[in-house]
Design an enzyme around this catalytic site. Sequence first.
Site, PDB file in Angstrom:
ATOM      1  N   LYS A 180       5.732   9.294  -8.366  1.00 34.07           N
ATOM      2  CA  LYS A 180       6.207   8.216  -7.495  1.00 34.07           C
ATOM      3  C   LYS A 180       6.012   6.897  -8.229  1.00 34.07           C
ATOM      4  CE  LYS A 180       6.132   8.458  -2.478  1.00 34.07           C
ATOM      5  NZ  LYS A 180       5.315   8.221  -1.296  1.00 34.07           N
TER       6      LYS A 180
HETATM    7  O1  G3P Z   1       6.411   8.122   2.698  1.00 29.84           O
HETATM    8  C1  G3P Z   1       5.973   6.806   2.781  1.00 29.84           C
HETATM    9  C2  G3P Z   1       5.031   6.651   3.901  1.00 29.84           C
HETATM   10  O2  G3P Z   1       3.815   7.275   3.614  1.00 29.84           O
HETATM   11  C3  G3P Z   1       4.820   5.268   4.379  1.00 29.84           C
HETATM   12  O3  G3P Z   1       4.702   5.373   5.724  1.00 29.84           O
HETATM   13  O4  G3P Z   1       4.065   4.727   7.970  1.00 29.84           O
HETATM   14  O5  G3P Z   1       2.865   3.735   5.988  1.00 29.84           O
HETATM   15  O6  G3P Z   1       5.215   3.083   6.520  1.00 29.84           O
HETATM   16  P1  G3P Z   1       4.185   4.156   6.610  1.00 29.84           P
END
Ligand code: G3P
Length: 222
Positions: free
Chosen positions: A83
């Site tokens: 990533k």
């Molecule tokens: O896949 C990306 C994710 O982990 C981010 O999620 O909920 O932190 O925006 P969030």
Amino acid sequence: MDFYIDTANLDDIREIAHWGILKGATTNPTLLSRETGDYSKILQEICSLVGGPVSAEVLSEEAAGMVSEATQLAGLHENIVIKLPMSSEGLRAAGELKKRDIKTNVTLVFSANQALLAATAGATYVSPFVGRLDDIGHDSSVVLSDIVEIFSVNRISTKVIAASIRHPLHVTQAALLGCDIATIPPAVFKKMLKHPLTDIGIESFKRDWEKAQARAQEAVQN
Ligand code: G3P
């Protein structure tokens, strides 16, 4: 659309992997920081649990550092995908890693042009963050549908991972728009599974069956 799990928690991954629907997993530094133990071992365990691509994120901000971290991470397991952040350095690293046959997932994508740049740089996957877009009042479905359409019209093979999924409707939206993958937190998987009418239905089938069995038993006794 394939389902990936968006967590580094091994218990949660084990539980959802038992459903037989997981094709991969994604992690990030925040998700890994919530776990205790050796991060390399956790990533290897995730790889063996999901049996598909597992994204592990670099922390360097310069391409050379990203490539060197990526080389180490890729050595952990054949299914590791690197990533990379959406930045000029991340793009450079994506190009360099492609030459080395290392798969990449460009993350923190919030616009169609960012996705297009990442794909052109050689990313295997791009991860538009739908929840974070909606958080700031943007319409994530427009961004997702633009990316899917642009990749289709331009015959771009980079896969689209709908990420930052916050609720089941985000999953439905990603599938309707033709995303290749949705990476979903464990709690959202559990919400997708449930419907009150399903629970009521299971309960009433069981009750009716038990009543019929009791009647049959009574008939035999009389
Ligand atoms: O896949 C990306 C994710 O982990 C981010 O999620 O909920 O932190 O925006 P969030």
